[in-house]
Enzyme design. Structure first.
Site, PDB file in Angstrom:
ATOM      1  N   LYS A  13       0.771  -1.325   0.123  1.00  0.00           N
ATOM      2  CA  LYS A  13      -0.007   0.121   0.060  1.00  0.00           C
ATOM      3  C   LYS A  13       1.002   1.213   0.039  1.00  0.00           C
ATOM      4  CE  LYS A  13      -2.003  -1.142   4.011  1.00  0.00           C
ATOM      5  NZ  LYS A  13      -1.095  -2.533   4.259  1.00  0.00           N
ATOM      6  N   ARG A  90      -9.582   0.773   9.033  1.00  0.00           N
ATOM      7  CA  ARG A  90      -9.209  -0.643   9.222  1.00  0.00           C
ATOM      8  C   ARG A  90     -10.276  -1.519   9.995  1.00  0.00           C
ATOM      9  NH1 ARG A  90      -3.192   0.607   9.181  1.00  0.00           N
ATOM     10  NH2 ARG A  90      -2.277  -1.393   9.565  1.00  0.00           N
ATOM     11  N   ARG A 129      11.945  -5.090   4.689  1.00  0.00           N
ATOM     12  CA  ARG A 129      11.784  -3.874   4.475  1.00  0.00           C
ATOM     13  C   ARG A 129      12.630  -2.827   5.220  1.00  0.00           C
ATOM     14  NH1 ARG A 129       5.744  -1.533   5.340  1.00  0.00           N
ATOM     15  NH2 ARG A 129       6.220  -2.472   7.497  1.00  0.00           N
ATOM     16  N   ARG A 162      11.594  -0.958  10.718  1.00  0.00           N
ATOM     17  CA  ARG A 162      10.612  -0.461  11.663  1.00  0.00           C
ATOM     18  C   ARG A 162      10.461  -1.601  12.735  1.00  0.00           C
ATOM     19  NH1 ARG A 162       5.322   0.562   8.169  1.00  0.00           N
ATOM     20  NH2 ARG A 162       4.251  -0.556   9.585  1.00  0.00           N
ATOM     21  N   ARG A 173       0.225  -8.946  13.434  1.00  0.00           N
ATOM     22  CA  ARG A 173      -0.509  -7.621  12.394  1.00  0.00           C
ATOM     23  C   ARG A 173      -1.187  -8.533  11.489  1.00  0.00           C
ATOM     24  NH1 ARG A 173       4.729  -5.034  10.546  1.00  0.00           N
ATOM     25  NH2 ARG A 173       3.380  -3.853   9.051  1.00  0.00           N
TER      26      ARG A 173
END
Ligand code: AP5
Length: 229
Positions: A13, A90, A129, A162, A173
């Site tokens: 996203k 969400r 990431r 992160r 998650r």
């Protein structure tokens, strides 16, 4: 144009939001980025949100909805010019709150893009990431490596991992997403504004599909921008 980008963590996203934002000249608003900024600054919102984010849980609806409502109503946000909303809503309650807020502002959601991706792809993406600590640019150590190791191609600042990209938090998650966010899919499906995109494909391929799918919306947005100059 108001575009919702929706889907599991790691579906791409944020990556697509940045591409769309550069291409269509529409601002990108990410509730995850706003929350991380609050955490960094140690604000009251950040102090409350941090514990949820570290565990991979959703921040309570009221907190995040009030935060976004405040953000969208700031004159400098200029919400009327349109935006890409990444990471919100969400839950069904957030989706309803967003519609109510937009109505108050004389706006409405143009389309919701749903990026789906398989679990294996998601885990590989999130564990690799790296993000720029300064400008938020997103990289991947294998799929989208920076030109200079651990330095941002855009602003030259250092890249970081992160806090919530540890494997156990990623799994949590994903569980939270499937449990709490699936009703959002149905919410936009019912309104007939949901478009599905295969997020497993390479980023360039995904972007081509996105451009094709919402080409008409962009034309509308460009016309609106020209009219308002
Ligand atoms: P948030 O920051 O919104 O995270 P998320 O939804 O979990 O999504 P991600 O940012 O992890 O993934 P993405 O889909 O943007 O993937 P990306 O493009 O980076 O939220 C974080 C936390 O904040 C939440 O857990 C929650 O606690 C809280 N929060 C935020 N909003 C909230 C809300 N509304 N309500 C309650 N709580 C909220 O890509 C991932 C990686 O893959 C990158 O390395 C990228 O380079 C690579 N990649 C991307 N696309 C491709 C591709 N097509 N091919 C190959 N590699 C790719």
């Amino acid at each position: 144009m108001i575009l919702i980008l929706f889907g599991p963590p790691g579906a791409g996203k944020g990556t697509q939001a940045k591409l769309i934002s550069d291409y269509a000249k529409i601002q990108h608003i990410s509730t995850g980025d706003i929350l991380r900024q609050h955490v960094k600054e140690g604000s009251a919102i950040g102090l409350k949100a941090k514990a949820y984010m570290d565990k991979g849980e959703l921040v309570p609806d009221e907190l995040v909805t009030d935060m976004l409502s405040d953000y969208l109503q700031r004159p400098e946000t200029n919400a009327k010019k349109g935006f890409i909303l990444d990471g919100f809503p969400r839950t069904r309650s957030q989706a309803q709150a967003l519609d109510a807020l937009l109505k108050k502002l004389g706006l409405k959601v143009s389309a919701a893009l749903y990026f789906d991706a398989t679990k294996d792809v998601i885990i590989k993406r999130l564990s690799g990431r790296r993000v720029c600590k300064q400008c938020g640019c997103i990289f991947h150590i294998v799929n989208m490596p920076p030109q200079r190791e651990m330095l941002c191609d855009k602003c030259g600042s250092g890249l970081i991992q992160r806090d919530d990209d540890k494997e156990e938090t990623i799994i949590r998650r994903l569980e939270v997403y499937h449990k709490q966010s699936t009703p959002v899919l149905r919410y936009y499906e019912k309104q007939n504004i949901l478009r599905r995109v295969n997020g497993d494909l390479e980023a360039d391929e995904v972007f081509k599909i996105v451009k094709r799918d919402i080409g008409q919306l962009w034309q509308g947005a460009a016309k609106h921008d020209n009219d308002s100059c």
